[in-house]
Design an enzyme around this catalytic site. Structure first.
Site, PDB file in Angstrom:
ATOM      1  N   SER A 149       6.984  17.780   2.796  1.00 39.91           N
ATOM      2  CA  SER A 149       8.326  17.203   2.709  1.00 39.91           C
ATOM      3  C   SER A 149       8.315  15.688   2.835  1.00 39.91           C
ATOM      4  CB  SER A 149       9.232  17.800   3.797  1.00 39.91           C
ATOM      5  OG  SER A 149       8.726  17.479   5.087  1.00 39.91           O
ATOM      6  N   GLY A 150       7.141  15.100   3.099  1.00 41.13           N
ATOM      7  CA  GLY A 150       7.045  13.653   3.264  1.00 41.13           C
ATOM      8  C   GLY A 150       6.972  12.907   1.947  1.00 41.13           C
ATOM      9  N   ALA A 191       0.081  14.899   6.297  1.00 38.26           N
ATOM     10  CA  ALA A 191       1.057  14.858   7.396  1.00 38.26           C
ATOM     11  C   ALA A 191       0.574  13.966   8.536  1.00 38.26           C
ATOM     12  CB  ALA A 191       1.307  16.270   7.914  1.00 38.26           C
ATOM     13  N   SER A 192       1.512  13.204   9.102  1.00 37.29           N
ATOM     14  CA  SER A 192       1.206  12.368  10.259  1.00 37.29           C
ATOM     15  C   SER A 192       2.504  12.013  10.952  1.00 37.29           C
ATOM     16  CB  SER A 192       0.486  11.087   9.837  1.00 37.29           C
ATOM     17  OG  SER A 192       0.182  10.291  10.956  1.00 37.29           O
ATOM     18  N   LYS A 208      -3.354   6.090  13.750  1.00 36.97           N
ATOM     19  CA  LYS A 208      -4.086   6.299  12.500  1.00 36.97           C
ATOM     20  C   LYS A 208      -5.582   6.009  12.688  1.00 36.97           C
ATOM     21  CE  LYS A 208      -2.282   7.376   9.170  1.00 36.97           C
ATOM     22  NZ  LYS A 208      -1.850   8.725   8.691  1.00 36.97           N
ATOM     23  N   SER A 251       8.132   1.747   4.863  1.00 41.05           N
ATOM     24  CA  SER A 251       8.039   0.723   3.816  1.00 41.05           C
ATOM     25  C   SER A 251       9.277   0.758   2.923  1.00 41.05           C
ATOM     26  CB  SER A 251       6.795   0.951   2.964  1.00 41.05           C
ATOM     27  OG  SER A 251       5.639   1.053   3.751  1.00 41.05           O
ATOM     28  N   PHE A 257       2.180  -7.938   3.978  1.00 42.85           N
ATOM     29  CA  PHE A 257       1.403  -6.706   3.873  1.00 42.85           C
ATOM     30  C   PHE A 257       0.957  -6.479   2.434  1.00 42.85           C
ATOM     31  CE2 PHE A 257       5.938  -5.773   4.721  1.00 42.85           C
ATOM     32  CZ  PHE A 257       6.352  -5.541   3.425  1.00 42.85           C
TER      33      PHE A 257
END
Length: 342
Positions: free
Chosen positions: A10-11, A83-84, A160, A200, A220
């Protein structure tokens, strides 16, 4: 074609990975934390013009629990662990992000190893490579690792880094025949397919909404989500990708003011609320005392990190869209889906 599990379907990244896997003819599985999220995933796939959505099946699994992972990976050739945990603010306790990221990654790897999965591709971040270092002109590459003692290392960056380190250690010590590849994207932009998107994307939304009268001096790297998804698919099957990590970045490092200028130049009246000024650092620091969202920005003020995706280009033949194209695709999709002020 192969059977592939995508975690976190779903991300923002996960949904684009699923779209490309389906288009390539793979049988796809994805995990969601709550069964009701299946409706959201299917809606985003329709928005993205999904090919063969009937080739997608759902499994309920959470990074902080063991249940569901064995069933999700059983019979899979590959796992793309996208996923994260993500937060738009700095948590009071950094372990709120670190533990789910690290332990969740290890859960997925253990389940993949037990199921005889051929290769796992993990979505890490440029945050695991280029932070905590003194300013330098040399671009960061895949041989670099973030220094966790650095002042600019926020909980997300630490999560991360620690999750990726744990993954490499696991595969080296107890992975058996399991192969590992890692994708390390810069800030991810590109077409939004629904109301769920990354931090972002929130930057572009805030600019279009006029939420900031002036922007902080933050820089970035940029990459389009479609190119990030493409790199996952390449890293999944290419023999050369075994045991390698790949930076995903498009072009030169940009500031938020640079992004604002692209929006104003290309969108005309639709960018009427986009700010034209850059706030002095002292003002951002002062405002951060009252606005929690700005606290994560303060350590990043004025820090420019150059990085290179030469390895992904030379080893896997990966090519990325331009910075401008990624940013404009973000803006156009936010406007089309009425996710910004009219």
């Amino acid at each position: 074609m192969s059977t592939v599990l995508v975690t976190g379907g779903s991300g923002f990244v996960g949904i684009h990975v699923i779209l490309q896997l389906l288009a390539a003819g793979h049988t796809v599985r994805t995990t969601v934390r709550r069964p009701e999220r299946q409706t959201d995933v299917l809606a985003m796939l329709r928005e993205g013009g999904a090919v063969s959505p009937e080739s997608l099946s759902f499994f309920t699994a959470d990074l902080v629990r063991d249940e569901g992972w064995g069933e999700a990976v059983a019979g899979c050739d590959y796992v793309l662990h996208v996923a994260s945990p993500l937060s738009t603010s700095v948590p009071k306790d950094e372990n709120e992000m670190i533990i789910p990221a690290r332990d969740g990654t290890l859960r997925v790897l253990r389940a993949a190893r037990e199921a005889g999965v051929r290769r796992v591709v993990i979505t890490s971040s440029l945050g695991a490579i280029g932070y905590g270092h003194k300013p330098r002109e040399k671009p960061f590459d895949e041989t670099d690792w973030t220094n966790l003692e650095g002042a600019d290392v926020q909980p997300y960056i630490k999560s991360k880094t620690l999750a990726e380190r744990a993954a490499w250690d696991f595969v080296a010590r107890e992975g058996g025949g399991l192969e590992l590849s890692v994708v390390n994207p810069a800030a991810i932009f590109g077409p939004v397919l629904g109301p769920d998107f990354s931090g972002s994307i929130e930057i572009v939304k805030s600019l279009l909404d006029g939420a900031m009268p002036a922007v902080p001096r933050v820089y970035f790297g940029v990459v389009d989500v479609r190119d990030v998804a493409d790199l996952h698919l390449r890293a999944m099957t290419a023999p050369e990708a075994k045991g390698e990590r790949f930076i995903a970045v498009s072009g030169e490092t940009m500031s938020i003011l640079d992004i604002a200028r692209v929006l104003r130049r290309e969108l005309g009246p639709r960018a009427r609320r986009v700010p034209r000024l850059q706030a002095p650092d002292w003002l951002v620091r002062l405002a951060a005392n009252r606005i929690p969202l700005l606290r994560a920005v303060v350590p990043m003020l004025g820090r420019v990190r150059h990085s290179t995706s030469a390895k992904a280009q030379s080893l896997l033949g990966w090519q990325a869209r331009s910075n401008d194209e990624a940013i404009l695709a973000t803006a156009e999709s936010l406007i089309r889906l009425a996710l910004v002020k009219a």
